[in-house]
Design a protein around this motif. Structure first.
Motif, PDB file in Angstrom:
ATOM      1  N   ASP A 108      -5.709 -12.086  -0.493  1.00 31.88           N
ATOM      2  CA  ASP A 108      -5.620 -12.834   0.771  1.00 31.88           C
ATOM      3  C   ASP A 108      -4.266 -12.635   1.449  1.00 31.88           C
ATOM      4  OD1 ASP A 108      -8.215 -13.998   0.487  1.00 31.88           O
ATOM      5  OD2 ASP A 108      -7.378 -15.394  -0.975  1.00 31.88           O
ATOM      6  N   ALA A 109      -3.642 -11.497   1.215  1.00 34.40           N
ATOM      7  CA  ALA A 109      -2.317 -11.231   1.789  1.00 34.40           C
ATOM      8  C   ALA A 109      -2.363 -11.253   3.313  1.00 34.40           C
ATOM      9  CB  ALA A 109      -1.806  -9.891   1.300  1.00 34.40           C
ATOM     10  N   ASN A 110      -1.329 -11.811   3.926  1.00 34.10           N
ATOM     11  CA  ASN A 110      -1.238 -11.781   5.391  1.00 34.10           C
ATOM     12  C   ASN A 110      -0.157 -10.826   5.882  1.00 34.10           C
ATOM     13  OD1 ASN A 110       0.966 -13.340   4.639  1.00 34.10           O
ATOM     14  ND2 ASN A 110       0.183 -15.233   5.546  1.00 34.10           N
ATOM     15  N   ILE A 111       0.459 -10.097   4.944  1.00 32.64           N
ATOM     16  CA  ILE A 111       1.437  -9.059   5.268  1.00 32.64           C
ATOM     17  C   ILE A 111       1.069  -7.812   4.471  1.00 32.64           C
ATOM     18  CG2 ILE A 111       3.877  -8.369   5.151  1.00 32.64           C
ATOM     19  CD1 ILE A 111       4.594 -11.362   5.297  1.00 32.64           C
ATOM     20  N   VAL A 112       1.199  -6.644   5.098  1.00 36.21           N
ATOM     21  CA  VAL A 112       0.990  -5.371   4.417  1.00 36.21           C
ATOM     22  C   VAL A 112       2.285  -4.568   4.511  1.00 36.21           C
ATOM     23  CG1 VAL A 112      -0.179  -3.124   4.572  1.00 36.21           C
ATOM     24  CG2 VAL A 112      -1.510  -5.232   4.740  1.00 36.21           C
ATOM     25  N   VAL A 113       2.674  -3.952   3.402  1.00 32.99           N
ATOM     26  CA  VAL A 113       3.846  -3.073   3.384  1.00 32.99           C
ATOM     27  C   VAL A 113       3.358  -1.681   3.009  1.00 32.99           C
ATOM     28  CG1 VAL A 113       6.189  -2.726   2.544  1.00 32.99           C
ATOM     29  CG2 VAL A 113       5.207  -5.032   2.546  1.00 32.99           C
ATOM     30  N   ALA A 114       3.644  -0.701   3.848  1.00 29.83           N
ATOM     31  CA  ALA A 114       3.082   0.634   3.640  1.00 29.83           C
ATOM     32  C   ALA A 114       4.120   1.718   3.896  1.00 29.83           C
ATOM     33  CB  ALA A 114       1.868   0.834   4.540  1.00 29.83           C
ATOM     34  N   GLY A 115       3.683   2.963   3.683  1.00 24.35           N
ATOM     35  CA  GLY A 115       4.542   4.106   3.919  1.00 24.35           C
ATOM     36  C   GLY A 115       4.557   4.529   5.380  1.00 24.35           C
ATOM     37  N   ARG A 116       5.223   5.624   5.621  1.00 25.09           N
ATOM     38  CA  ARG A 116       5.431   6.151   6.972  1.00 25.09           C
ATOM     39  C   ARG A 116       4.115   6.478   7.684  1.00 25.09           C
ATOM     40  NH1 ARG A 116       9.292   8.328   9.989  1.00 25.09           N
ATOM     41  NH2 ARG A 116      10.841   7.584   8.483  1.00 25.09           N
ATOM     42  N   ILE A 140       0.883  -1.164   0.000  1.00 28.32           N
ATOM     43  CA  ILE A 140       0.000   0.000   0.000  1.00 28.32           C
ATOM     44  C   ILE A 140       0.922   1.216   0.000  1.00 28.32           C
ATOM     45  CG2 ILE A 140      -1.795   1.270   1.253  1.00 28.32           C
ATOM     46  CD1 ILE A 140      -2.846  -1.361   2.286  1.00 28.32           C
ATOM     47  N   ASP A 141       1.205   1.715  -1.192  1.00 32.92           N
ATOM     48  CA  ASP A 141       2.216   2.755  -1.381  1.00 32.92           C
ATOM     49  C   ASP A 141       1.649   4.114  -0.994  1.00 32.92           C
ATOM     50  OD1 ASP A 141       4.493   4.066  -2.043  1.00 32.92           O
ATOM     51  OD2 ASP A 141       4.388   3.677  -4.199  1.00 32.92           O
ATOM     52  N   GLN A 142       1.464   4.279   0.313  1.00 35.65           N
ATOM     53  CA  GLN A 142       0.823   5.487   0.828  1.00 35.65           C
ATOM     54  C   GLN A 142       1.301   5.744   2.249  1.00 35.65           C
ATOM     55  OE1 GLN A 142      -3.465   5.415   0.355  1.00 35.65           O
ATOM     56  NE2 GLN A 142      -3.785   6.858   2.032  1.00 35.65           N
ATOM     57  N   SER A 143       1.576   6.991   2.571  1.00 32.62           N
ATOM     58  CA  SER A 143       1.936   7.375   3.935  1.00 32.62           C
ATOM     59  C   SER A 143       0.683   7.853   4.669  1.00 32.62           C
ATOM     60  CB  SER A 143       2.982   8.490   3.915  1.00 32.62           C
ATOM     61  OG  SER A 143       4.185   8.045   3.334  1.00 32.62           O
TER      62      SER A 143
END
Length: 204
Positions: free
Chosen positions: A67-75, A14-17
């Motif tokens: 069905d992702a079990n990990i989220v990668v996001a911004g600050r 989720i390319d968002q801060s």
């Protein structure tokens, strides 16, 4: 609380801060109980249009990350109001780890209470992981709490986490279990206090 040691799975970028708790779980769902399936309304207003149709450009709607079990996001993920239900929504949807450069303080505290790992990486590392996932959506990611590492493809990143929170997740301890871990020290303090103050009212 379930223990967290190591997790490998699909990771949704989720390319968002500044993703706030109202975006994670809109306020109108705060009256819902977990038994009603609070996970199914995770990111509801970001995922759906006003007519209820899915927004095709929102990452969690894409097949590889549904069905992702990990989220990668911004600050500053999880900023805003202090609603523990935002963590419930993530957890009940199946998310067990969020990777970001920083988190809202209250959100981080609520996360550890519910067995959700908040792994802190640098801005550049988060951007690199997000870019890799966008290029290869099926790329698995591993979050290893014992080693404090994130593995994405052929890259390994160290992440930061408060030592007490790390211990609690590894052991599966909620607040009560954490307090009980000091049972012997509490008992020793009571004994010492009675010995030093025999005239005082005994501590129950």
């Amino acid at each position: 609380m379930d223990k967290f040691t190591k997790l490998t799975g699909a990771a949704c970028p989720i390319d968002q801060s500044n993703v706030n708790t109202d975006q994670i779980l809109p306020a109108r769902y705060l009256k819902w109980t977990r038994a009603q399936g609070i996970g199914k309304v995770l990111f509801q207003d970001l995922r759906l249009d006003a007519d209820g149709s899915e927004k095709l450009d929102f990452p969690l709607n894409k097949p590889a990350w549904r069905d992702a079990n990990i989220v990668v996001a911004g600050r500053n993920f999880g900023c805003g109001s202090s609603r523990e239900a935002a963590v419930y929504a993530l957890y009940d949807h199946g998310v067990r780890c969020v990777i970001a450069p920083s988190f809202g303080d209250i959100f981080s505290g609520n996360a550890v209470q519910n067995g959700l790992l908040t792994a802190i990486v640098t801005d550049a590392e988060a951007a690199e992981i997000i870019a890799a996932l966008k290029q290869t959506p099926t790329l698995p990611v591993t979050a290893d709490l014992e080693q404090e590492t994130i593995v994405c493809g052929n890259r390994t990143f160290k992440f930061a986490i408060d030592p007490v929170r790390r211990m609690r997740l590894l052991k599966g301890w909620d607040d009560i279990a954490l307090t009980e871990s000091f049972r012997d020290r509490i008992a020793a303090f009571k004994t010492k206090d009675r010995a030093e103050r025999p005239w005082s009212t005994p501590i129950a």
